[in-house]
Scaffold this motif. Structure first.
Motif, short mmCIF file in Angstrom:
data_model
loop_
_atom_site.label_atom_id
_atom_site.label_comp_id
_atom_site.label_asym_id
_atom_site.label_seq_id
_atom_site.Cartn_x
_atom_site.Cartn_y
_atom_site.Cartn_z
N ASP A 256 -45.26 -7.86 -12.04
CA ASP A 256 -45.54 -9.26 -12.34
C ASP A 256 -47.02 -9.48 -12.63
N THR A 257 -47.88 -8.86 -11.81
CA THR A 257 -49.32 -9.02 -12.03
C THR A 257 -49.74 -8.40 -13.35
N ARG A 258 -49.16 -7.28 -13.68
CA ARG A 258 -49.46 -6.62 -14.96
C ARG A 258 -49.06 -7.51 -16.13
N ARG A 259 -47.90 -8.15 -16.01
CA ARG A 259 -47.44 -9.04 -17.09
C ARG A 259 -48.37 -10.25 -17.20
N ASP A 260 -48.79 -10.81 -16.07
CA ASP A 260 -49.70 -11.95 -16.11
C ASP A 260 -51.03 -11.58 -16.77
N THR A 348 -51.97 -2.01 -27.21
CA THR A 348 -50.93 -2.64 -26.39
C THR A 348 -49.68 -1.77 -26.31
N GLY A 349 -49.29 -1.17 -27.44
CA GLY A 349 -48.14 -0.28 -27.43
C GLY A 349 -48.36 0.96 -26.59
N LEU A 350 -49.58 1.46 -26.57
CA LEU A 350 -49.90 2.64 -25.76
C LEU A 350 -49.78 2.32 -24.27
N GLN A 351 -50.25 1.14 -23.87
CA GLN A 351 -50.13 0.77 -22.46
C GLN A 351 -48.69 0.46 -22.08
N GLN A 352 -47.88 0.06 -23.04
CA GLN A 352 -46.47 -0.17 -22.75
C GLN A 352 -45.76 1.14 -22.38
N VAL A 354 -47.22 3.67 -20.92
CA VAL A 354 -47.66 3.98 -19.55
C VAL A 354 -46.88 3.15 -18.54
N GLU A 355 -46.64 1.88 -18.83
CA GLU A 355 -45.86 1.03 -17.92
C GLU A 355 -44.44 1.57 -17.73
N ASP A 356 -43.82 2.00 -18.82
CA ASP A 356 -42.46 2.54 -18.69
C ASP A 356 -42.45 3.80 -17.83
N ASP A 357 -43.44 4.67 -18.00
CA ASP A 357 -43.48 5.90 -17.23
C ASP A 357 -43.75 5.64 -15.75
N TRP A 380 -39.07 12.88 -20.93
CA TRP A 380 -40.48 13.21 -20.79
C TRP A 380 -40.98 14.08 -21.93
N ASN A 381 -40.13 14.76 -22.63
CA ASN A 381 -40.57 15.63 -23.72
C ASN A 381 -40.61 14.90 -25.07
N GLN A 382 -40.04 13.73 -25.11
CA GLN A 382 -40.09 12.95 -26.34
C GLN A 382 -41.42 12.23 -26.43
N HIS A 383 -41.85 12.01 -27.65
CA HIS A 383 -43.02 11.15 -27.85
C HIS A 383 -42.52 9.71 -27.82
N TYR A 384 -42.07 9.29 -26.68
CA TYR A 384 -41.42 8.00 -26.53
C TYR A 384 -42.42 6.86 -26.79
#
Length: 486
Positions: A256-260, A348-352, A354-357, A380-384
């Motif tokens: 929640d804090t990350r989203r804010d 922003t996409g790069l940090q997304q 990291v958030e998923d991982d 983990w092996n995909q360039h997700y």
């Protein structure tokens, strides 16, 4: 009976006048009434005479107009006949010259020159022919359209070249810079989550907040940023600082804090400021297209009337308005805005990613058994979510693979911490050039918003669009005079 016969033979007398009875007065017509009647008759006579005079003048004007039209039509047809005779004579001379050059004798009967019949209206006809032959057809309409087009183009150019002042870009710069600084705070919050998840709660600062939250609040306290975002973020629960909080609650507080933080300065806030910085105006665009349309209409009118020289000049003037329309489309501004949007989406996409991982690390996201396999189809092996431009050397992809291997092998907390922190650091390192690209794109937007179009381009386009039509009318008139000169 004799008495009754006597009364019947007597004439009937008028009824006796009764005193007080309302009866019409019977008087002779007075002198004043006769004079009033005479004046009324005189006024009626004058009105009839005036009406007759107006109708006579109207009829004379109609007859004169019909006569002029007939004379003009006759003169036009006579001109067509004369043109046909001239073409015939030129063809005859050309054929004779070709025959002489080839050495052959061609007996061509001379073309008789037609003598115009002289009648009582011959002088008037000759004058009408001379006037029509040298006058540019539709001159008044073409000049009016050219003048209207010139005014529309001049006003449209003045409005479309409107640009913002340098100080008006300050809010856009503040918001765009705040987004980049908030991404740094998000990265710090991700590192704090990793520490908490691996058994090392975060120490609060003097303000009783997480260090990442304090950094974000400093960013949101700048002028030009909505203070409501700072108020909402200040209420964030520092769950990552206590080991007594359940891991699920701490992970939820982190998310929640990350989203804010990520949405404290949203992308649509920046887009709204970009719209305020847009150069030109819709009215200027409308006026430019209206001016070009007027020139096209005038060219069509002249060409249909036979004024080919003037029509060609009007066509060139209409084409020259493209120089004005090109600058009004603001291609440089549009390219700068698109480049800025792409540059803002990459970090922003790069940090997304990291958030998923990290969501997998703390248990907020579960993986299917097939995704945990150590093959090319594993999560983990995909360039997700990674683009080649975002991770050109593959450091982020490698850090993700290392974190997945540690989680798959149930590594110790120290190993998980090291792998997760390596992922956050790799993402920050890959994000640095992306942030630099965003700064460059931001500066380009400011330059395009404050720099006007080329003065030479505007001057050339406006000058050609205004001067060419009148030059064409003059050239058409001169060509007609030369053509009529024997």
């Amino acid at each position: 009976m004799s008495g009754e016969r006597r009364w019947d033979d007597e004439p009937e007398l008028p009824p006796m006048t009764i005193l007080g009875e309302d009866r019409p007065d019977v008087e002779d017509t007075t002198v004043e009434e006769l004079r009033a009647q005479q004046e009324e008759l005189e006024r009626a006579r004058r009105e009839l005479a005036e009406r007759a005079r107006e109708e006579r003048e109207r009829a004379e004007e109609q007859l004169a107009a019909e006569r002029r039209r007939a004379e003009q039509e006759l003169a036009r047809r006579q001109r067509e006949i004369d043109d046909a005779e001239r073409r015939l004579l030129r063809t005859e001379r050309r054929l004779r010259k070709e025959a002489e050059r080839s050495g052959r004798h061609v007996d061509l009967p001379p073309t008789p020159r037609r003598q115009a019949a002289r009648g009582p209206d011959s002088e008037l006809l000759d004058a009408a022919r001379a006037e029509l032959s040298t006058r540019v057809p539709r001159l008044g309409l073409a000049a009016t359209l050219a003048l209207g087009a010139g005014l529309a183009l001049a006003l449209g150019s003045a409005v479309s070249t409107d640009r913002v002042e340098q100080g008006q870009t300050q809010t856009f710069t503040v918001l765009d810079t705040a987004q980049a600084d908030l991404r740094d705070a998000v990265s710090s919050l991700d590192a704090e989550l990793v520490s908490y998840a691996t058994g090392d709660p975060v120490t609060l600062d003097d303000a009783g907040q997480l260090p990442s939250v304090t950094a974000a609040l400093e960013v949101l306290g700048r002028d030009g940023v909505d203070p409501y975002a700072a108020e909402r973020l200040s209420e964030a629960e520092p769950a990552l600082s206590s080991d007594t909080v359940s891991p699920v609650r701490a992970a939820t507080a982190w998310k929640d804090t990350r989203r804010d933080m990520a949405y404290a300065v949203s992308s649509w806030d920046v887009e709204r400021e970009l719209e305020e910085l847009r150069p030109g105006s819709a009215l200027g665009t409308l006026l430019l297209w209206a001016g070009a349309l007027l020139l096209v209409v005038a060219a069509v009118v002249l060409l249909r009337a036979g004024a080919k020289v003037a029509g060609a000049f009007f066509v060139l003037a209409a084409l020259s308005t493209s120089l004005l329309v090109v600058q009004d489309t603001q291609p440089g501004w549009r390219r700068a805005v698109v480049a800025h949007e792409e540059a803002a989406d990459r970090p922003t996409g790069l940090q997304q990613v990291v958030e998923d991982d990290l969501s997998v690390l703390v248990g907020l996201r579960s993986l299917d058994p097939s995704q945990t396999e150590d093959d090319e189809y594993g999560y983990w092996n995909q360039h997700y979510g990674l683009e080649d431009a975002d991770d050109p050397d593959g450091t982020v992809a490698q850090a993700r693979a290392d974190l997945g291997r540690v989680l798959r092998e149930d590594g110790s907390q120290q190993e998980q911490r090291a792998a997760a922190l390596d992922l956050v650091a790799a993402a920050d390192e890959a994000r640095d050039p992306l942030e630099a690209d965003l700064v460059t794109a931001r500066e380009a937007v400011v330059v395009e918003a404050t720099t006007g179009p080329s003065a030479g381009l505007l001057g050339a386009g406006l000058g050609l669009a205004v001067l060419l039509p009148f030059a064409g009318l003059g050239a058409e008139s001169l060509a007609r005079r030369r053509k009529e000169t024997p």
